[in-house]
Write an enzyme that holds these catalytic residues in place. Structure first.
Site, PDB file in Angstrom:
ATOM      1  N   CYS A 255      73.902  11.253  28.976  1.00  0.00           N
ATOM      2  CA  CYS A 255      74.431   9.925  29.328  1.00  0.00           C
ATOM      3  C   CYS A 255      75.947   9.766  29.186  1.00  0.00           C
ATOM      4  O   CYS A 255      76.593   9.274  30.125  1.00  0.00           O
ATOM      5  CB  CYS A 255      73.730   8.836  28.526  1.00  0.00           C
ATOM      6  SG  CYS A 255      72.076   9.224  27.985  1.00  0.00           S
ATOM      7  N   ARG A 284      67.975  19.696  21.226  1.00  0.00           N
ATOM      8  CA  ARG A 284      67.658  18.733  20.174  1.00  0.00           C
ATOM      9  C   ARG A 284      66.943  19.443  19.041  1.00  0.00           C
ATOM     10  O   ARG A 284      66.093  20.295  19.290  1.00  0.00           O
ATOM     11  CB  ARG A 284      66.747  17.623  20.715  1.00  0.00           C
ATOM     12  CG  ARG A 284      67.444  16.762  21.732  1.00  0.00           C
ATOM     13  CD  ARG A 284      66.545  15.645  22.191  1.00  0.00           C
ATOM     14  NE  ARG A 284      67.139  14.982  23.347  1.00  0.00           N
ATOM     15  CZ  ARG A 284      66.523  14.053  24.074  1.00  0.00           C
ATOM     16  NH1 ARG A 284      65.312  13.679  23.739  1.00  0.00           N
ATOM     17  NH2 ARG A 284      67.130  13.501  25.095  1.00  0.00           N
ATOM     18  N   GLN A 302      66.435  18.200  31.321  1.00  0.00           N
ATOM     19  CA  GLN A 302      65.914  16.898  31.746  1.00  0.00           C
ATOM     20  C   GLN A 302      66.211  16.706  33.222  1.00  0.00           C
ATOM     21  O   GLN A 302      67.286  17.079  33.682  1.00  0.00           O
ATOM     22  CB  GLN A 302      66.653  15.783  31.009  1.00  0.00           C
ATOM     23  CG  GLN A 302      66.264  15.579  29.579  1.00  0.00           C
ATOM     24  CD  GLN A 302      67.033  14.395  29.014  1.00  0.00           C
ATOM     25  OE1 GLN A 302      68.243  14.372  29.053  1.00  0.00           O
ATOM     26  NE2 GLN A 302      66.316  13.430  28.488  1.00  0.00           N
ATOM     27  N   ASP A 304      67.398  14.198  34.759  1.00  0.00           N
ATOM     28  CA  ASP A 304      68.025  12.967  34.309  1.00  0.00           C
ATOM     29  C   ASP A 304      68.706  12.243  35.465  1.00  0.00           C
ATOM     30  O   ASP A 304      69.115  12.876  36.435  1.00  0.00           O
ATOM     31  CB  ASP A 304      69.093  13.354  33.274  1.00  0.00           C
ATOM     32  CG  ASP A 304      69.330  12.266  32.254  1.00  0.00           C
ATOM     33  OD1 ASP A 304      68.715  11.199  32.380  1.00  0.00           O
ATOM     34  OD2 ASP A 304      70.135  12.506  31.337  1.00  0.00           O
ATOM     35  N   HIS A 306      71.260   8.409  36.022  1.00  0.00           N
ATOM     36  CA  HIS A 306      71.735   7.109  35.560  1.00  0.00           C
ATOM     37  C   HIS A 306      72.102   6.277  36.768  1.00  0.00           C
ATOM     38  O   HIS A 306      72.767   6.766  37.682  1.00  0.00           O
ATOM     39  CB  HIS A 306      72.916   7.276  34.610  1.00  0.00           C
ATOM     40  CG  HIS A 306      72.524   7.971  33.351  1.00  0.00           C
ATOM     41  ND1 HIS A 306      72.735   9.303  33.130  1.00  0.00           N
ATOM     42  CD2 HIS A 306      71.869   7.501  32.262  1.00  0.00           C
ATOM     43  CE1 HIS A 306      72.239   9.643  31.957  1.00  0.00           C
ATOM     44  NE2 HIS A 306      71.704   8.574  31.403  1.00  0.00           N
ATOM     45  N   LYS A 386      61.884  -0.697  28.267  1.00  0.00           N
ATOM     46  CA  LYS A 386      61.640   0.475  29.125  1.00  0.00           C
ATOM     47  C   LYS A 386      60.243   0.488  29.718  1.00  0.00           C
ATOM     48  O   LYS A 386      59.344  -0.203  29.241  1.00  0.00           O
ATOM     49  CB  LYS A 386      61.849   1.763  28.321  1.00  0.00           C
ATOM     50  CG  LYS A 386      60.882   1.902  27.165  1.00  0.00           C
ATOM     51  CD  LYS A 386      60.918   3.302  26.568  1.00  0.00           C
ATOM     52  CE  LYS A 386      59.920   3.412  25.421  1.00  0.00           C
ATOM     53  NZ  LYS A 386      59.670   4.763  24.982  1.00  0.00           N
ATOM     54  N   HIS A 432      68.741   4.297  32.554  1.00  0.00           N
ATOM     55  CA  HIS A 432      68.502   5.728  32.299  1.00  0.00           C
ATOM     56  C   HIS A 432      67.115   6.023  32.850  1.00  0.00           C
ATOM     57  O   HIS A 432      66.197   5.250  32.608  1.00  0.00           O
ATOM     58  CB  HIS A 432      68.421   6.060  30.810  1.00  0.00           C
ATOM     59  CG  HIS A 432      69.551   5.608  29.973  1.00  0.00           C
ATOM     60  ND1 HIS A 432      70.450   6.491  29.435  1.00  0.00           N
ATOM     61  CD2 HIS A 432      69.914   4.384  29.537  1.00  0.00           C
ATOM     62  CE1 HIS A 432      71.317   5.818  28.693  1.00  0.00           C
ATOM     63  NE2 HIS A 432      71.020   4.545  28.743  1.00  0.00           N
TER      64      HIS A 432
END
Ligand code: ZN
Length: 557
Positions: A255, A284, A302, A304, A306, A386, A432
């Protein structure tokens, strides 16, 4: 079960024994390791206790009375728990056995019908590896015999589909101790499936108005202060490394990078919405005990993205993401799912008005997409509400994949703005979203869903060309070359093994099609087609077969 264990192992001490999604467990402290034979003995003892039909009797003693009772029984975990609770607990008695329990319980042991103890594993008191190590026995119970039988069959099937086992058998991936736990080596066949997943993912994103960005794996420590990750995510992050005497951290999320790309120039209200996607690899920290094959890892990519939008665009963007996600999951063969809307948790940032607006947008988006959902009260992330989509695999198991989160916090932390129609600076809303979740985990789910038999469009090898004897090698070679020119992933099996052996091997390798070529096929200039699971499909000309494959591939079957 605890009563039975206590009768067979009088020294046993009990920690926690809750019901779980699938059955129940109890964490037990005993001197020696439980064996499968012990489980059998415990099960038999349980049957005895059930046949006694002992009533379960609830009592609510004072803290002192409860402490005295469990001290006498030398149940030190129970006394610790009573002290921690600090309020009068409830206990249950049953035929000479007594346990600390919130309840409720069945009226008597006779109500327990069909059960089985499933496994033994290691655990720690309060889940902390610095505490006493315990043994956890898992069990399952059903009111009907057929339900227990169905469950056990499903467990057997799940074992056969275990992605760790298939990953090895089909040469898809490995985890190597010399590298470290939770880090995946993708072998050529696994990497090929990943390539096809990514290719489809990229194509769909471009068609849906996304742009791609790429960002580094490390960044100065200060960035993670600005983003707040060091405040709320630090236990999942790895220790800093020094570069030119500056501390840098490996990214646990993508992000902040996307936020900085947004900030790199002035944005106008006309530029929004901006949709930026990245297959971003993050690292992680996860405790080694929770790592599990591809499903729970320490390094993963990911899918991912945005989305930065104006407040008036939020409803529509949410609905677009939901539709987009469900469509893509369908492309991968998942059309059953459960959707959850998680609302404001106790600890949150921002103002309630924004939370209410965002939650309303998520609801409007869900309504617009005409999907059913359940509300998970208080389960939102601290920066916004979410939507989670959990897909169901062929065994009916649920897997969390898609997450769509509204965020007011990061745009504020990074002081993001765009110039509105009024010429003033306004703050965009950030969404996200990850659709597949992580490629590692999604691949694991796919392996189990398809039991390793990937659909034609994903299969690393689509066709195995098998000449019956060496006299057909030349013809087989021609067939193989024609398939390759037509863009079909063909493999030539010209080993001097018996044809039956080659077919069996093709089946265990889960290759979708095999072409069996004997003297007849050479003379008639055609191919005999065998399809995975269906067997012999008869003869086709090579060109007919190629058309057939192309159609099936286009249908994503
Ligand atoms: Zn994000």
């Amino acid at each position: 079960m605890a009563h039975a264990v206590k009768e067979l192992f009088p020294e046993a001490q009990f920690a926690f024994g809750p019901p779980v999604d699938q059955g129940f467990y109890y964490d037990i402290d005993v001197d020696r390791a439980f064996t499968p034979e012990d489980l059998e003995k415990i099960e038999n003892k349980m049957k005895e206790i059930v046949s006694q039909d002992n009533p379960f009797i609830r009592e609510e003693p004072s803290v002192e009375q409860a402490l005295t009772l469990f001290r006498e029984k030398k149940e030190s975990y129970k006394t610790e728990q009573i002290e921690r609770l600090g309020e009068p607990p409830s206990i249950y008695r049953e035929g000479g056995f007594v346990d600390l329990c919130r309840g409720p319980h069945l009226p008597s042991t006779g109500y327990i019908k069909y059960f089985k103890l499933m496994s033994i594993s290691a655990s720690y008191w309060l889940g902390d590896e610095n505490n006493a190590s315990l043994q956890r026995i898992y069990g399952i119970s059903f009111p009907k015999k057929s339900q227990l039988e169905d469950y056990l069959l499903k467990i057997e099937e799940a074992k056969k589909r275990d992605h760790r086992r298939l990953g090895k058998d089909l040469d898809l991936f490995t985890i190597n101790d010399e590298i470290g736990p939770g880090l995946i080596l993708w072998h050529p066949k696994g990497a090929f499936v990943r390539h096809k997943i990514e290719e489809y993912w990229r194509h769909e994103h471009l068609a849906s108005g996304y742009e791609f960005v790429n960002t580094p794996h490390i960044a100065r420590k200060n960035l993670w202060n600005t983003s707040g990750h060091l405040d709320f995510f630090s236990e999942n992050m790895y220790a800093p490394m020094d570069i030119d005497e500056n501390p840098y951290l490996i990214k646990p999320m993508n992000c902040p990078f996307h936020l900085l790309i947004f900030k790199s120039r002035t944005r106008s209200y006309r530029d929004l919405p901006i949709r930026w996607a990245e297959l971003g690899t993050v690292y992680r920290y996860e405790k080694s005990g929770v790592l599990h094959g591809l499903m729970r890892v320490r390094g993963f990519t990911q899918d991912d993205a945005h989305i930065f939008c104006r407040p008036d665009q939020l409803d529509q963007e949410i609905s677009r993401v939901i539709d987009f996600s469900l469509n893509m999951l369908k492309g991968f063969g998942f059309s059953e799912y459960d959707i959850f809307l998680s609302t404001r948790p106790e600890k949150y940032v921002g103002i309630i008005e924004n939370w209410d607006k965002a939650t309303q947008s998520l609801k409007t988006g869900l309504a617009h997409s005409k999907v059913e959902y359940q509300i998970d009260p208080g389960e939102g992330v601290f920066y916004g509400p979410k939507i989670d989509i959990k897909i169901k695999d062929s065994l009916g198991r649920s897997w969390q994949c898609t997450t769509i989160q509204v965020d007011f916090n990061e745009p504020e932390r990074f002081d993001l703005g765009y110039v509105g129609q009024d010429g003033e600076k306004h703050q965009p809303i950030m969404i996200h979203r990850a659709l597949l979740g992580s490629l590692e985990r999604f691949f694991g789910v796919m392996i189990e869903h398809y039991a390793g038999a990937f659909p034609l469009w994903l299969a690393p090898i689509q066709v195995s060309v098998i000449p019956i004897t060496s006299s057909q090698h030349e013809y087989a070679q021609k067939v193989h070359e024609r398939l390759v020119t037509a863009g079909i992933r063909s493999s030539m099996d010209d080993r001097s093994e018996k044809v039956g052996y080659k077919i069996r091997e093709g089946e265990t390798s889960k290759i979708p099609y095999m072409l069996i070529l004997g003297e007849r096929e050479v003379n008639e200039n055609n191919v005999s087609v065998r399809k995975r699971r269906e067997g012999d499909l008869g003869k086709k000309t090579l060109e007919q077969f190629i058309d057939h494959i192309k159609l099936e591939e286009a249908d994503k079957k």
